[in-house]
Design a protein around this motif. Structure first.
Motif, PDB file in Angstrom:
ATOM      1  N   LEU A 272       2.585   2.938  -3.213  1.00 31.97           N
ATOM      2  CA  LEU A 272       1.875   1.463  -3.500  1.00 31.97           C
ATOM      3  C   LEU A 272       3.448   0.179  -3.156  1.00 31.97           C
ATOM      4  O   LEU A 272       2.859  -0.627  -3.082  1.00 31.97           O
ATOM      5  CB  LEU A 272       0.903   0.689  -4.306  1.00 31.97           C
ATOM      6  N   GLY A 273       3.953   0.835  -2.824  1.00 38.35           N
ATOM      7  CA  GLY A 273       5.687   0.011  -2.160  1.00 38.35           C
ATOM      8  C   GLY A 273       4.962  -0.965  -0.755  1.00 38.35           C
ATOM      9  O   GLY A 273       4.238  -0.106  -0.244  1.00 38.35           O
ATOM     10  N   ALA A 274       6.237  -0.730  -0.957  1.00 33.27           N
ATOM     11  CA  ALA A 274       6.329  -1.687   0.918  1.00 33.27           C
ATOM     12  C   ALA A 274       6.420  -0.900   1.635  1.00 33.27           C
ATOM     13  O   ALA A 274       5.897  -0.829   2.884  1.00 33.27           O
ATOM     14  CB  ALA A 274       7.532  -2.813   1.106  1.00 33.27           C
TER      15      ALA A 274
ATOM     16  N   TYR B 113       2.419  -1.091   1.306  1.00 30.36           N
ATOM     17  CA  TYR B 113       1.343  -1.136   0.159  1.00 30.36           C
ATOM     18  C   TYR B 113       0.338  -1.168  -0.282  1.00 30.36           C
ATOM     19  O   TYR B 113      -0.576  -1.899  -0.048  1.00 30.36           O
ATOM     20  CB  TYR B 113       1.046  -3.069   0.308  1.00 30.36           C
TER      21      TYR B 113
ATOM     22  N   TYR C 162      -5.807   4.093   1.270  1.00 31.53           N
ATOM     23  CA  TYR C 162      -5.285   3.398  -0.162  1.00 31.53           C
ATOM     24  C   TYR C 162      -5.706   3.929  -1.326  1.00 31.53           C
ATOM     25  O   TYR C 162      -4.729   4.408  -2.516  1.00 31.53           O
ATOM     26  CB  TYR C 162      -5.922   1.855  -0.038  1.00 31.53           C
TER      27      TYR C 162
ATOM     28  N   ALA D 210       2.642  -8.117   2.023  1.00 34.87           N
ATOM     29  CA  ALA D 210       3.118  -8.395   0.789  1.00 34.87           C
ATOM     30  C   ALA D 210       2.617  -7.401  -0.098  1.00 34.87           C
ATOM     31  O   ALA D 210       1.266  -7.449   0.300  1.00 34.87           O
ATOM     32  CB  ALA D 210       3.029  -9.800   0.232  1.00 34.87           C
ATOM     33  N   VAL D 211       2.657  -7.630  -1.469  1.00 36.75           N
ATOM     34  CA  VAL D 211       2.037  -7.017  -2.393  1.00 36.75           C
ATOM     35  C   VAL D 211       0.348  -8.136  -2.388  1.00 36.75           C
ATOM     36  O   VAL D 211       0.593  -9.024  -2.804  1.00 36.75           O
ATOM     37  CB  VAL D 211       2.806  -7.116  -3.403  1.00 36.75           C
ATOM     38  N   ASP D 212      -0.537  -6.912  -3.265  1.00 35.86           N
ATOM     39  CA  ASP D 212      -2.196  -7.529  -3.689  1.00 35.86           C
ATOM     40  C   ASP D 212      -2.303  -8.277  -1.892  1.00 35.86           C
ATOM     41  O   ASP D 212      -3.284  -9.666  -2.524  1.00 35.86           O
ATOM     42  CB  ASP D 212      -1.593  -8.681  -5.087  1.00 35.86           C
TER      43      ASP D 212
END
Length: 147
Positions: A67-69, A84, A58, A133-135
């Motif tokens: 940091l995208g899909a 992510y 990360y 999903a994001v976050d």
């Protein structure tokens, strides 16, 4: 005449040995199951390694703007696919960062790491699921009922 005690009689020694044998038979089962505790500790260590490796992935993805899909970063000279910012899957993505290979003690398949020497390997495993999903963060599901 009265005889002075010079030592233990044979029957006294036999009784002491029998008592020690009974005590050993009662205590021994407590220590025989140390293998299960050891396998559980190993699997907890593997989970910690998974979490640490994912934190490194990360951090690398965040500094690289991945940091995208979907995305990828390079760890240990290997391209690791990300979702992510975290490892997209257990094998090969996360295992590349962990620098783990399927040794004789582990089976890595279908998103889980199983302890191959457990009585029930499917019940002594850690399952990894990438974030959807994001976050959100990855999930690590630990099952140790069969260790």
């Amino acid at each position: 005449m009265r005889r002075l005690g010079q030592g233990f009689t044979l029957i006294e020694l036999v009784i002491v040995i029998v008592i020690l044998g009974i005590l050993a038979a009662v205590v021994l089962p407590k220590f025989v199951d140390l293998g299960s505790d050891a396998r559980k500790a190993v699997m907890q260590g593997v989970e910690g390694s998974m979490r640490s490796a994912n934190a490194i992935i990360y951090a690398k993805a965040a500094t690289s703007g991945q940091l995208g899909a979907t995305g990828s970063v390079t760890i240990n000279g290997q391209s690791v696919s990300t979702a992510y910012g975290f490892a997209a899957n257990l094998s090969p993505a996360l295992t590349l960062a962990m620098d783990i290979t399927p040794l004789s003690d582990f089976t890595i398949a279908a998103g889980s790491v199983q302890h191959a020497k457990a009585p029930t390997p499917a019940s002594c495993q850690i399952t990894y699921a990438a974030p959807a999903a994001v976050d959100t963060t990855p999930t690590y599901t630990t099952t140790m009922t069969g260790c």
